[in-house]
Design an enzyme around this catalytic site. Structure first.
Site, mmCIF file in Angstrom:
data_model
loop_
_atom_site.group_PDB
_atom_site.id
_atom_site.type_symbol
_atom_site.label_atom_id
_atom_site.label_comp_id
_atom_site.label_asym_id
_atom_site.label_seq_id
_atom_site.Cartn_x
_atom_site.Cartn_y
_atom_site.Cartn_z
ATOM 1 N N GLY A 130 0.837 -1.195 0.000
ATOM 2 C CA GLY A 130 0.000 0.000 0.000
ATOM 3 C C GLY A 130 0.873 1.245 0.000
ATOM 4 O O GLY A 130 1.189 1.793 1.053
ATOM 5 N N SER A 132 1.079 3.787 -3.252
ATOM 6 C CA SER A 132 0.474 4.881 -4.028
ATOM 7 C C SER A 132 -0.901 5.255 -3.488
ATOM 8 O O SER A 132 -1.604 4.424 -2.898
ATOM 9 C CB SER A 132 0.308 4.453 -5.487
ATOM 10 N N SER A 164 -1.716 -4.414 -6.039
ATOM 11 C CA SER A 164 -1.949 -5.655 -6.783
ATOM 12 C C SER A 164 -2.229 -6.802 -5.822
ATOM 13 O O SER A 164 -1.590 -6.899 -4.782
ATOM 14 C CB SER A 164 -0.726 -6.005 -7.626
ATOM 15 N N GLU A 248 12.543 -4.095 -6.350
ATOM 16 C CA GLU A 248 11.822 -4.266 -7.610
ATOM 17 C C GLU A 248 12.755 -4.318 -8.804
ATOM 18 O O GLU A 248 12.391 -4.783 -9.865
ATOM 19 C CB GLU A 248 10.878 -3.089 -7.860
ATOM 20 N N SER A 377 7.613 5.687 -12.857
ATOM 21 C CA SER A 377 7.311 5.797 -14.286
ATOM 22 C C SER A 377 8.590 6.098 -15.061
ATOM 23 O O SER A 377 9.560 6.618 -14.503
ATOM 24 C CB SER A 377 6.288 6.899 -14.537
ATOM 25 N N ASN A 378 8.578 5.765 -16.344
ATOM 26 C CA ASN A 378 9.782 6.003 -17.145
ATOM 27 C C ASN A 378 10.147 7.483 -17.205
ATOM 28 O O ASN A 378 11.314 7.829 -17.397
ATOM 29 C CB ASN A 378 9.594 5.421 -18.546
ATOM 30 N N GLU A 379 9.160 8.347 -17.012
ATOM 31 C CA GLU A 379 9.458 9.786 -17.003
ATOM 32 C C GLU A 379 10.244 10.164 -15.744
ATOM 33 O O GLU A 379 11.170 10.972 -15.793
ATOM 34 C CB GLU A 379 8.165 10.601 -17.086
#
Lengths: 395, 363
Positions: A130, A132, A164, A248, A377-379
């Site tokens: 938990g 985000s 998830s 990760e 994120s890739n950004e």
């Protein structure tokens, strides 16, 4: 024990092949095509327990996590052999297998380690995460879910998202706000929460590809969490979360990359066997060769993440590069498949969710955004590379 | 040993091949290529992969990327790829007399070789043991005295001929190129030229593979060197250049473009490292690693060309001037793309190889 052959790689391979041939039901793939959420979860539990009977699921756990500290090369062989027969993935166990032990090894109490780590190995306990929130994605430190101390308990109120397998999980690794003093990073605390505590409401979120398992939002209303479930110190949660997130970017990516690599070769052979039309198309042939070449680079990078981890190079930028490159390449592969599969890929068809490359290219393609968006994120990775690796100024 | 070698190459090039000298060379005001050749000779660089018994350093092919990445990074004037490539080709022929005669001279830089950079072999024919016609483009330093050329053998098969260019019937023609750091390629015009040897069949295959392997490793590494140099120069410029009251390097749109260049170079470089590892630890006769080297070369060239192209755009107007280095980057990587197989050709060949061992009954 298969892992008795850990130092003799060809014997290890043979033992794995023999074991897989004996253990993995030959009809498992068809059985899981179009399976219900409950069946899929149960199947993962069963497969996890089969793997664990040979310590294969937790083989990567270092001894300090209570594992067997398998070498990277031997671990790669396990992944390659699982990939070769397209064995089921166990996505429900990602947090249990990677995030949990990494976090507890460094910051957990001995009691927490003894209580939770053997339970994963022996009972197949599923964990979720938990982190985000609707208002705290890339800017995770602005999270608002609140925990207020009340005697021997924290009382938690708030909302988490993208958790998830939350509905199958027994416990959750939860980040909460315990202070609004000082910087937003300084008031975050890390808790273990039992998912059957009153006041927790798990609601599945249907993904863009129609899947319901991977996603959930979780509501916390006056959820009482015992103080002994605190990981580390109060307000130390941000630092601990970095350790969790670093988990990760190691073996999880390597396993995926090795699976894709094997699958690229398998798909090429299948194309030859079925005399696929694209083999007559020079441009598509070149594109396929390019994907295969890039995969070699990604596997090399993923291995490097792990060897750097083992050497304790914690400030390396390799994980950020690997995260972008691996997820982009996966997306390219699935895009290529969806593009070349003809109109068939656009038809509704049940699929098996437990392999990296399923029978449904368009659905895999859609799901590949999970890779480019999640785990930072890739950004965000591009920001990191520009500012930390290239030294470009923040402002 | 290898790190020391690389550091030594880098420090010499940093001192000798700075951007001012390079621009002076391009404008015809010095002989930087000859000066660098002299340094390479004195420091033993040219004998990196030559056996110790022939006065070389006796190192394996992993020296080639170390060496050429630095040469690319400093946009070294002249050509050094041909010496390593020619050496590898001679080694593959494994002819005791040739080795004894030429390897020490190559290691010492006493002879300068030309090597073919394309597969062209149609216009040069072997007839009655002599060469007639004109070769495809050849790469090498000015003043070459020996060359490997692709030709068509009497039976119509492709062959490689080794020729002494001082022999009667041999003319070296200049083939000026846009890349001013290399200035020119060459062709050999042959009228009844007596070659030293014509390699056919098995010897051709061995020579061809060695030439392509070493040439692609060297070129790919040169490209990666140029690509990272382009990125570094660009980031440095963006950090100085002020607009809107701030360095434009602080703008996220700019940062992400630089990050994209960096990650593409990273992948290409890792591919090259993986391919080199396969070559060095190879389990077969090199066929398999050749596929991965070819694919890595394509990726290195393209990633570096993209880095060079982006450097022009990100520099703005000055990136489009002769005075700045950006056009050197782009000219050099675009030329590299054409050496030893273009990205398209290499990828097509790679898939041919990957599908060639197909057995319909295999599992």
């Amino acid at each position: 024990m298969i892992l008795n052959h850990r130092d003799d790689f060809s014997a290890l391979r043979s033992a794995l092949r023999a074991w897989l041939a004996d253990t993995l039901p030959s009809d498992w793939f068809e059985h899981m095509v179009g399976a219900t959420e409950e069946d899929s979860l149960q199947f993962q539990r069963d497969w996890f327990s089969s793997l664990e009977s040979e310590c294969l699921a937790t083989a990567h756990w270092p001894t300090r996590w209570g594992g067997v500290n398998l070498s990277l090369s031997a671990q790669s062989i396990i992944y390659e052999e699982l990939a070769r027969v397209n064995a089921p993935m166990i996505p429900a166990y990602v947090i249990s297998l990677y995030h949990l032990p990494a976090t507890l090894a460094e910051f957990g109490t001995p009691e927490q380690r003894d209580r939770y780590l053997p339970a994963v190995r022996n009972e197949g306990v599923i964990w979720c995460q938990g982190f985000s929130e609707p208002g705290a994605g890339s800017d995770l430190a602005s999270l608002k879910t609140q925990a207020v101390r009340d005697g021997d308990y924290y009382v938690v109120n708030g909302q988490k998202v993208w958790s998830s397998y939350a509905h199958g999980a027994k416990h959750c690794l939860l980040l909460v706000r315990t202070s609004n003093e000082g910087s937003k990073h300084a008031g975050i605390t890390y808790l273990i929460v039992d998912m059957d505590t009153p006041g927790i409401d798990v609601r599945p979120i249907v993904q863009a590809d129609g899947a319901r398992l991977d996603f959930a939002e979780v509501f916390y209303e006056d959820v009482r969490v015992p103080v002994e479930n605190l990981i580390g110190e109060e307000n130390q949660g941000w630092q601990i979360a970095q350790t969790t997130l670093a988990a990760e970017r190691g073996v999880i990516i390597l396993e995926k990359a090795l699976r894709w690599r094997v699958q690229l070769k398998t798909m090429l052979h299948q194309a030859q066997q079925s005399n696929a039309y694209w083999l007559q198309d020079a441009q598509l042939r070149r594109e396929y060769a390019r994907l295969m070449g890039k995969m070699e680079g990604v596997v090399t990078l993923a291995r490097r993440v792990i060897s750097e981890n083992e050497r304790g190079e914690l400030r390396s930028m390799t994980p950020a590069y690997t995260k972008i490159l691996c997820s982009e390449l996966a997306q390219e592969i699935h895009s290529w498949r969806a593009r070349t599969a003809g109109i068939e890929a656009q038809l509704v068809a049940p699929k098996n969710h437990l392999v990296e490359i399923t029978n449904h290219p368009m659905s895999d393609y859609l799901r590949s955004w999970a890779l480019t968006i999640s785990g930072g994120s890739n950004e965000i990775m591009r920001n990191l590379i520009a500012q930390r690796d290239l030294g470009m100024p923040k402002r | 040993m290898k790190e020391e070698f690389r550091d030594s190459v880098a420090s010499v090039l940093k001192a000798e091949c700075d951007t001012l000298r390079l621009h002076a060379y391009v404008d015809g005001r010095n002989n930087l290529d000859l000066d660098l050749w002299e340094h390479a000779t004195q420091l033993g660089w040219l004998g990196a992969i030559v056996e110790e018994e022939f006065d070389g350093l006796g190192q394996d092919f992993s020296m080639i990327p170390l060496f050429h990445r630095e040469f690319g990074h400093y946009l070294a004037a002249g050509d050094f790829i041909s010496t390593h490539t020619f050496t590898a080709t001679l080694q593959a022929i494994n002819d005791a007399d040739f080795s004894k005669q030429y390897l020490p001279a190559l290691a010492a830089g006493r002879i300068k070789p030309l090597v073919p950079v394309t597969d062209d072999h149609i216009a040069l024919e072997v007839k009655d043991g002599v060469l007639r016609g004109i070769s495809g483009p050849l790469l090498g330093p000015a003043g070459a005295s020996i060359g490997a050329v692709r030709a068509t053998a009497e039976n119509g098969d492709p062959a490689i001929a080794i020729v002494d260019t001082d022999t009667r019937g041999c003319t070296i023609n200049d083939l000026p190129v846009l890349d001013q750091t290399r200035r020119k390629l060459y062709t050999l015009e042959c009228s009844d030229l007596q070659p030293l040897v014509v390699l056919q069949d098995d010897r051709f295959k061995r020579a061809d593979r060695a030439l392509n392997t070493s040439g692609r490793l060297a070129t790919a590494s040169d490209s990666i060197g140029v690509g990272y140099r382009a990125l570094e120069s660009t980031v440095a410029y963006l950090s100085e250049r002020q607009q809107f009251g701030r360095p434009i390097a602080s703008l996220q749109a700019i940062q992400h473009r630089c990050a994209n260049i960096a990650k593409d170079l990273k992948l290409a470089q890792c591919q090259l490292e993986a391919a080199l590892a396969q070559l060095l630890n190879g389990d077969d006769d090199g066929n398999d690693s050749a596929t991965w080297i070819a694919l890595a070369k394509a990726e290195c060239d393209e990633a570096s060309t993209q880095a060079a192209a982006e450097s022009i755009q990100l520099h703005g107007g000055v990136g489009f001037t002769w005075e700045y280095d950006c056009h050197f980057f782009l000219h050099r990587t675009r030329l590299n793309e054409q050496f030893f197989g273009s990205p398209n050709d290499l990828r097509g060949d790679a898939l041919d190889r990957l599908t060639s061992d197909f057995r319909p009954t295999s599992q």
